[in-house]
Design an enzyme around this catalytic site. Structure first.
Site, PDB file in Angstrom:
ATOM      1  N   THR A   1       1.538  -9.605   1.292  1.00 25.30           N
ATOM      2  CA  THR A   1       0.327  -8.766   1.236  1.00 25.30           C
ATOM      3  C   THR A   1       0.400  -7.803   0.049  1.00 25.30           C
ATOM      4  O   THR A   1      -0.608  -7.219  -0.322  1.00 25.30           O
ATOM      5  CB  THR A   1       0.144  -7.934   2.535  1.00 25.30           C
ATOM      6  OG1 THR A   1       1.332  -7.149   2.739  1.00 25.30           O
ATOM      7  CG2 THR A   1      -0.091  -8.820   3.739  1.00 25.30           C
TER       8      THR A   1
ATOM      9  N   ARG B   1      -7.503   7.900  16.651  1.00 28.10           N
ATOM     10  CA  ARG B   1      -6.367   7.742  15.753  1.00 28.10           C
ATOM     11  C   ARG B   1      -6.166   9.042  14.981  1.00 28.10           C
ATOM     12  O   ARG B   1      -7.117   9.816  14.809  1.00 28.10           O
ATOM     13  CB  ARG B   1      -6.613   6.599  14.742  1.00 28.10           C
ATOM     14  CG  ARG B   1      -6.710   5.179  15.346  1.00 28.10           C
ATOM     15  CD  ARG B   1      -5.389   4.713  15.896  1.00 28.10           C
ATOM     16  NE  ARG B   1      -5.423   3.317  16.326  1.00 28.10           N
ATOM     17  CZ  ARG B   1      -5.792   2.918  17.545  1.00 28.10           C
ATOM     18  NH1 ARG B   1      -6.199   3.797  18.453  1.00 28.10           N
ATOM     19  NH2 ARG B   1      -5.753   1.638  17.859  1.00 28.10           N
TER      20      ARG B   1
ATOM     21  N   ILE C   1     -17.964  -2.679  11.374  1.00 25.84           N
ATOM     22  CA  ILE C   1     -17.685  -3.241  12.699  1.00 25.84           C
ATOM     23  C   ILE C   1     -16.811  -2.270  13.480  1.00 25.84           C
ATOM     24  O   ILE C   1     -15.792  -1.806  12.960  1.00 25.84           O
ATOM     25  CB  ILE C   1     -16.927  -4.585  12.581  1.00 25.84           C
ATOM     26  CG1 ILE C   1     -17.631  -5.532  11.604  1.00 25.84           C
ATOM     27  CG2 ILE C   1     -16.724  -5.223  13.954  1.00 25.84           C
ATOM     28  CD1 ILE C   1     -18.991  -5.997  12.027  1.00 25.84           C
TER      29      ILE C   1
ATOM     30  N   ASN D   1      -1.835   6.687  11.571  1.00 24.99           N
ATOM     31  CA  ASN D   1      -2.608   5.718  10.767  1.00 24.99           C
ATOM     32  C   ASN D   1      -2.776   6.195   9.329  1.00 24.99           C
ATOM     33  O   ASN D   1      -3.411   7.223   9.083  1.00 24.99           O
ATOM     34  CB  ASN D   1      -3.970   5.480  11.419  1.00 24.99           C
ATOM     35  CG  ASN D   1      -3.844   4.628  12.661  1.00 24.99           C
ATOM     36  OD1 ASN D   1      -3.075   4.956  13.571  1.00 24.99           O
ATOM     37  ND2 ASN D   1      -4.557   3.527  12.704  1.00 24.99           N
TER      38      ASN D   1
ATOM     39  N   TYR E   1       4.101  -6.218  17.472  1.00 17.32           N
ATOM     40  CA  TYR E   1       4.330  -5.321  16.338  1.00 17.32           C
ATOM     41  C   TYR E   1       5.086  -4.072  16.782  1.00 17.32           C
ATOM     42  O   TYR E   1       6.118  -3.708  16.207  1.00 17.32           O
ATOM     43  CB  TYR E   1       2.981  -4.935  15.709  1.00 17.32           C
ATOM     44  CG  TYR E   1       3.082  -3.824  14.698  1.00 17.32           C
ATOM     45  CD1 TYR E   1       3.650  -4.039  13.442  1.00 17.32           C
ATOM     46  CD2 TYR E   1       2.632  -2.534  14.995  1.00 17.32           C
ATOM     47  CE1 TYR E   1       3.760  -3.008  12.524  1.00 17.32           C
ATOM     48  CE2 TYR E   1       2.735  -1.502  14.080  1.00 17.32           C
ATOM     49  CZ  TYR E   1       3.297  -1.745  12.842  1.00 17.32           C
ATOM     50  OH  TYR E   1       3.416  -0.725  11.944  1.00 17.32           O
TER      51      TYR E   1
ATOM     52  N   ALA F   1       7.161  -5.196   5.979  1.00 11.44           N
ATOM     53  CA  ALA F   1       6.903  -5.572   7.371  1.00 11.44           C
ATOM     54  C   ALA F   1       5.610  -6.348   7.455  1.00 11.44           C
ATOM     55  O   ALA F   1       4.780  -6.338   6.544  1.00 11.44           O
ATOM     56  CB  ALA F   1       6.795  -4.318   8.246  1.00 11.44           C
TER      57      ALA F   1
ATOM     58  N   LYS G   1       9.113  -3.005  15.944  1.00 10.92           N
ATOM     59  CA  LYS G   1       9.467  -1.770  15.242  1.00 10.92           C
ATOM     60  C   LYS G   1      10.429  -0.934  16.084  1.00 10.92           C
ATOM     61  O   LYS G   1      11.349  -0.306  15.564  1.00 10.92           O
ATOM     62  CB  LYS G   1       8.206  -0.966  14.926  1.00 10.92           C
ATOM     63  CG  LYS G   1       7.390  -1.534  13.787  1.00 10.92           C
ATOM     64  CD  LYS G   1       8.058  -1.233  12.451  1.00 10.92           C
ATOM     65  CE  LYS G   1       7.234  -1.752  11.290  1.00 10.92           C
ATOM     66  NZ  LYS G   1       7.830  -1.430   9.987  1.00 10.92           N
TER      67      LYS G   1
ATOM     68  N   PHE H   1       0.836  -1.214   0.000  1.00  9.96           N
ATOM     69  CA  PHE H   1       0.000   0.000   0.000  1.00  9.96           C
ATOM     70  C   PHE H   1       0.874   1.270   0.000  1.00  9.96           C
ATOM     71  O   PHE H   1       0.948   1.989  -1.013  1.00  9.96           O
ATOM     72  CB  PHE H   1      -0.921  -0.101   1.222  1.00  9.96           C
ATOM     73  CG  PHE H   1      -1.568   1.158   1.677  1.00  9.96           C
ATOM     74  CD1 PHE H   1      -2.227   1.995   0.782  1.00  9.96           C
ATOM     75  CD2 PHE H   1      -1.547   1.516   3.025  1.00  9.96           C
ATOM     76  CE1 PHE H   1      -2.838   3.164   1.229  1.00  9.96           C
ATOM     77  CE2 PHE H   1      -2.155   2.665   3.472  1.00  9.96           C
ATOM     78  CZ  PHE H   1      -2.789   3.501   2.575  1.00  9.96           C
ATOM     79  N   ILE H   2       1.562   1.539   1.099  1.00  8.68           N
ATOM     80  CA  ILE H   2       2.379   2.761   1.162  1.00  8.68           C
ATOM     81  C   ILE H   2       3.547   2.650   0.184  1.00  8.68           C
ATOM     82  O   ILE H   2       3.947   3.620  -0.465  1.00  8.68           O
ATOM     83  CB  ILE H   2       2.901   2.996   2.600  1.00  8.68           C
ATOM     84  CG1 ILE H   2       1.731   3.111   3.583  1.00  8.68           C
ATOM     85  CG2 ILE H   2       3.766   4.254   2.663  1.00  8.68           C
ATOM     86  CD1 ILE H   2       2.135   3.144   5.058  1.00  8.68           C
TER      87      ILE H   2
END
Ligand code: NAD
Ligand code: UD1
Length: 307
Positions: A36, A207, A198, A168, A139, A74, A143, A12-13
């Protein structure tokens, strides 16, 4: 043309950073194990090495002839790290140690790490880069150890290392198809398929949501120029966020506004390892000329439009 390695570049990033780096004139190579990430996120002519950052041979091949490394590969999910702590340590910490050593041996000058504001745990109040750290998940701990490895490489070997703690991040290409996907991607998917959104916990956790376009711009800025920390040493830390804390309930209100129709919400028990409040400033990064350009409502509107 200088060559840049982006690990996790098919993610993604990473894929937004690939695009931004090419616009800035870098020749880009990607190392990604595609766990991923997806090659379709990449322009067809980008060099992709399908491999593991923790594999010394793959790391050595990837850093060859590179001036700089942007290290994003990661395992990124907090709940996944609670379920798979050893795998998290291996990819996030050992992977960083293997990669930066390969980079040192290849005379790479600049090494930028994607770290996280999760390192502060549940420290109350607004955090800055000097705030104490107290990881609450494998996690976050993995890091933090990776950060320390970068600081070590600055002190011990004189490498120009830079640590970014993102808040985020959201935007196009964030995956929604896993239980471990980020909240905005999950919710956009739910809205498009008329399913309920959800909320884990009471929705009052907060966030700071920052657009992937702004994060990619910060990543590319860090590849050149003087990015030594406050103390004049490399290995300095910079927070990357908008500086606005939004509760999950507020986020859903904003999403509903952007969608233009009511969204059903469903509350479930809070997740293990979840931090409650995430707030901080990016003043240190702003002093380097960066500023966020996408506000949350605009970012959500664009995301829903193109989902
Ligand atoms: P992502 O899952 O899309 O990106 C991670 C990429 O790394 C994927 O392409 C994946 O295939 C690859 N990868 C995973 N393990 C690998 C391995 N062992 N070897 C090689 N490649 C591997 O997630 P993202 O949100 O784009 O995260 C990128 C980075 O930013 C991560 O380091 C993450 O911890 C950090 N970060 C993300 C956020 C956020 O909100 N998304 C916030 C703070 C920090
Ligand atoms: C995210 C990133 C992490 C990063 C951190 C920085 C992902 C997957 N994780 O973690 O890499 O280091 O930000 O702060 O990108 N939630 C719901 N409903 C859902 C999904 C999530 O209520 O369907 C809640 C979670 O319980 C949490 C909040 O939303 O309270 C955010 O969760 P998530 O998007 O997974 O991100 P973080 O755990 O904050």
């Amino acid at each position: 043309m200088q060559r840049l390695l982006i690990t996790g570049g098919a993610g993604f990033i990473g894929s937004h950073s690939v695009e931004a780096a090419r616009r800035a004139g870098w020749q880009v190579r990607v190392l990604d194990d595609l766990s991923t990430g997806d090659p379709r996120n990449l322009p067809a002519d980008v060099e992709l090495i399908a491999g593991d950052v923790a594999d010394a041979a793959a790391a050595a091949q990837a850093v060859a002839d590179c001036t700089a490394v942007l290290h994003l590969a990661a395992l990124v999910s907090v709940p996944q790290s609670m379920a798979e702590p050893a795998a998290t340590l291996r990819t996030n910490t050992t992977g960083t140690a293997v990669l930066i050593e390969a980079a040192r041996q290849a005379n790479v000058r600049r090494f930028v790490l994607a770290s996280t504001c999760a390192v502060y745990g549940d420290l109350p109040g607004r955090k800055d880069e000097a705030s104490p750290v107290q990881p609450l998940s494998p996690y976050a701990a993995s890091k933090l150890m990776a950060e320390q490895w970068l600081q070590l490489y600055a002190r011990a070997y004189g490498m120009e290392t830079v640590i970014f703690r993102y808040f985020n991040v959201y935007g196009p290409r964030q995956r929604a198809d896993s239980p471990y996907s980020g909240v905005i991607a999950k919710w956009c998917d739910a809205v498009q398929s008329s399913a309920p959104c959800i909320i884990f916990g009471d929705g009052e956790q907060t966030r700071d949501f920052v657009s992937v376009h702004d994060v990619a711009a910060a990543n590319i800025a860090a590849l050149a120029g003087d990015w030594r920390g406050e103390d004049g040493a490399w290995g300095g830390v910079f927070q990357v966020g908008v500086g606005v804390s939004v509760s999950l309930n507020q986020l859903l209100d904003t999403l509903q506004q952007a969608a233009g129709y009511p969204i059903t919400r469903e509350y479930r028990p809070a997740r293990a390892g979840d931090i409650v409040h995430s707030a901080g400033s990016s003043d240190r990064l702003r002093q380097r000329g960066w500023q966020p350009r996408v506000d949350l409502e605009t970012g959500l509107r664009e995301l829903l439009r193109d989902w």
